[in-house]
Write a protein that holds these residues in place. Sequence first.
Motif, PDB file in Angstrom:
ATOM      1  N   ILE A 147      44.530 -84.614  12.412  1.00  0.00           N
ATOM      2  CA  ILE A 147      44.285 -85.885  11.724  1.00  0.00           C
ATOM      3  C   ILE A 147      42.966 -85.760  10.970  1.00  0.00           C
ATOM      4  CG2 ILE A 147      44.197 -88.377  11.968  1.00  0.00           C
ATOM      5  CD1 ILE A 147      46.756 -87.130  13.080  1.00  0.00           C
ATOM      6  N   GLU A 148      43.014 -85.868   9.652  1.00  0.00           N
ATOM      7  CA  GLU A 148      41.841 -85.630   8.824  1.00  0.00           C
ATOM      8  C   GLU A 148      41.565 -86.839   7.935  1.00  0.00           C
ATOM      9  OE1 GLU A 148      42.607 -82.027   6.692  1.00  0.00           O
ATOM     10  OE2 GLU A 148      42.576 -80.772   8.503  1.00  0.00           O
ATOM     11  N   PRO A 149      40.278 -87.120   7.648  1.00  0.00           N
ATOM     12  CA  PRO A 149      39.936 -88.280   6.811  1.00  0.00           C
ATOM     13  C   PRO A 149      40.358 -88.083   5.361  1.00  0.00           C
ATOM     14  CG  PRO A 149      37.967 -86.986   7.306  1.00  0.00           C
ATOM     15  CD  PRO A 149      39.072 -86.403   8.123  1.00  0.00           C
ATOM     16  N   VAL A 150      40.781 -89.160   4.736  1.00  0.00           N
ATOM     17  CA  VAL A 150      41.070 -89.158   3.301  1.00  0.00           C
ATOM     18  C   VAL A 150      40.606 -90.498   2.739  1.00  0.00           C
ATOM     19  CG1 VAL A 150      43.450 -89.946   3.724  1.00  0.00           C
ATOM     20  CG2 VAL A 150      42.862 -88.923   1.523  1.00  0.00           C
ATOM     21  N   ARG A 151      39.810 -90.451   1.667  1.00  0.00           N
ATOM     22  CA  ARG A 151      39.331 -91.677   1.031  1.00  0.00           C
ATOM     23  C   ARG A 151      39.864 -91.760  -0.388  1.00  0.00           C
ATOM     24  NH1 ARG A 151      34.824 -94.351   1.974  1.00  0.00           N
ATOM     25  NH2 ARG A 151      35.823 -95.751   0.510  1.00  0.00           N
ATOM     26  N   GLY A 152      39.590 -92.878  -1.040  1.00  0.00           N
ATOM     27  CA  GLY A 152      40.034 -93.086  -2.406  1.00  0.00           C
ATOM     28  C   GLY A 152      41.138 -94.124  -2.467  1.00  0.00           C
ATOM     29  N   ASN A 153      41.494 -94.520  -3.685  1.00  0.00           N
ATOM     30  CA  ASN A 153      42.553 -95.510  -3.839  1.00  0.00           C
ATOM     31  C   ASN A 153      43.920 -94.861  -3.603  1.00  0.00           C
ATOM     32  OD1 ASN A 153      43.103 -94.137  -6.275  1.00  0.00           O
ATOM     33  ND2 ASN A 153      41.668 -95.443  -7.385  1.00  0.00           N
ATOM     34  N   ILE A 154      44.965 -95.670  -3.662  1.00  0.00           N
ATOM     35  CA  ILE A 154      46.300 -95.171  -3.328  1.00  0.00           C
ATOM     36  C   ILE A 154      46.692 -93.990  -4.216  1.00  0.00           C
ATOM     37  CG2 ILE A 154      48.751 -95.733  -3.322  1.00  0.00           C
ATOM     38  CD1 ILE A 154      48.138 -98.484  -2.448  1.00  0.00           C
ATOM     39  N   ASP A 155      46.461 -94.116  -5.535  1.00  0.00           N
ATOM     40  CA  ASP A 155      46.903 -93.047  -6.430  1.00  0.00           C
ATOM     41  C   ASP A 155      46.177 -91.741  -6.151  1.00  0.00           C
ATOM     42  OD1 ASP A 155      45.550 -95.341  -7.244  1.00  0.00           O
ATOM     43  OD2 ASP A 155      45.956 -95.079  -9.363  1.00  0.00           O
ATOM     44  N   SER A 156      44.863 -91.819  -5.865  1.00  0.00           N
ATOM     45  CA  SER A 156      44.127 -90.575  -5.596  1.00  0.00           C
ATOM     46  C   SER A 156      44.558 -89.955  -4.272  1.00  0.00           C
ATOM     47  CB  SER A 156      42.616 -90.823  -5.606  1.00  0.00           C
ATOM     48  OG  SER A 156      42.223 -91.653  -4.535  1.00  0.00           O
ATOM     49  N   ARG A 157      44.893 -90.776  -3.284  1.00  0.00           N
ATOM     50  CA  ARG A 157      45.374 -90.228  -2.011  1.00  0.00           C
ATOM     51  C   ARG A 157      46.729 -89.550  -2.197  1.00  0.00           C
ATOM     52  NH1 ARG A 157      43.645 -94.568   2.751  1.00  0.00           N
ATOM     53  NH2 ARG A 157      41.812 -95.355   1.692  1.00  0.00           N
ATOM     54  N   LEU A 158      47.600 -90.175  -2.975  1.00  0.00           N
ATOM     55  CA  LEU A 158      48.891 -89.557  -3.258  1.00  0.00           C
ATOM     56  C   LEU A 158      48.710 -88.255  -4.032  1.00  0.00           C
ATOM     57  CD1 LEU A 158      50.948 -92.750  -4.219  1.00  0.00           C
ATOM     58  CD2 LEU A 158      51.288 -91.321  -2.190  1.00  0.00           C
ATOM     59  N   GLY A 159      47.697 -88.219  -4.901  1.00  0.00           N
ATOM     60  CA  GLY A 159      47.407 -87.002  -5.654  1.00  0.00           C
ATOM     61  C   GLY A 159      46.937 -85.876  -4.748  1.00  0.00           C
ATOM     62  N   LYS A 160      46.115 -86.217  -3.751  1.00  0.00           N
ATOM     63  CA  LYS A 160      45.646 -85.206  -2.802  1.00  0.00           C
ATOM     64  C   LYS A 160      46.793 -84.675  -1.958  1.00  0.00           C
ATOM     65  CE  LYS A 160      40.952 -87.110  -2.527  1.00  0.00           C
ATOM     66  NZ  LYS A 160      39.959 -87.818  -1.691  1.00  0.00           N
ATOM     67  N   LEU A 161      47.745 -85.541  -1.639  1.00  0.00           N
ATOM     68  CA  LEU A 161      48.926 -85.103  -0.901  1.00  0.00           C
ATOM     69  C   LEU A 161      49.749 -84.144  -1.760  1.00  0.00           C
ATOM     70  CD1 LEU A 161      50.952 -85.389   1.501  1.00  0.00           C
ATOM     71  CD2 LEU A 161      51.960 -87.306   0.244  1.00  0.00           C
ATOM     72  N   ALA A 162      49.969 -84.514  -3.019  1.00  0.00           N
ATOM     73  CA  ALA A 162      50.781 -83.689  -3.914  1.00  0.00           C
ATOM     74  C   ALA A 162      50.145 -82.330  -4.172  1.00  0.00           C
ATOM     75  CB  ALA A 162      51.012 -84.428  -5.236  1.00  0.00           C
TER      76      ALA A 162
END
Length: 313
Positions: A147-162
């Motif tokens: 389990i790792e931290p991720v910040r930013g708005n929804i679009d940036s989080r989805l971008g980090k996932l992609a």
Amino acid sequence: MRKIVVGSRQSALALTQTGQVIADLERLAAEHGMEVAFEVHKIITKGDRILDVTLSKVGGKGLFVKEIEQAMLDGRIDMAVHSMKDMPSELPEGLMNGAVPRRVDPRDCLISRDGLTLEQLPSGARVGTSSLRRSSQLASLRPDLRIEPVRGNIDSRLGKLASGEYDAIVLAAAGLHRMGWLDRVTEYLAPSLCIPAVGQGSLGIECRQDDAELRKLLALYNDPATAVTVEAERAFLGALNGGCQVPIGAHAVLEKTGAAGGSMTLTGMVGTPNGGTILRESRIGDDPVRLGLEVAAALRAQGAEAILAEARG
């Protein structure tokens, strides 16, 4: 004609939520013969500026609302649309929640790159979340995940996932619903597995207490069923003095869907950050504040206070 200045964060989700609320209020105003015009004023909050540190380390609740509330107190804006889960349990003197509109899906959801559910994710998979509440419950369910931290708005989080930084991320379903992105969801996490944040899925329309004209319009927008369940959850949060610094959640459900009164079930949770201990308690009642206090007291009896004290450091 009354001009109403609406304060909003600059994220796509915040502006979308604000736009949807303004459209609803314009319709209600027209139906009731009120002449109003809306103007959006964008405001950058502390939570928007600090993106490299988890919320729990920089102050938790209030990070996304303080600058907006100050603008309201100063008279620069008249109202603001907040995600209720971002709002502290106590509001500044002179401000109030003028309306709590109808709640959308309160659940968390998992979005994975390969379409795998939480149960199907392989051992060691990287799951991103900025929430101690989510990470605590996820670690309890799947201690073998990273389990790792991720910040930013929804679009940036989805971008980090992609881009492959994470194998999956966990977000509030409500945000994806409002953005029209529900097709991204791999799996909805039932509250029986992952209790939502207090107020998740609901909005708070904040205004000044002395603005009688605006309060009259907002009263038309209030959804009594949502307001009473959110009140129970926020009473629970306030009783435990919880926030983003501690793993705490609550979920209230009315026994009669859509009813403004009647009994409701409130389930609260407190957990250790590593998920080693998860305390849950449910109660049924018809007074939202009393119900919130009862669930908080029951969790204290299980040892919640010690967990919260340790989590706060």
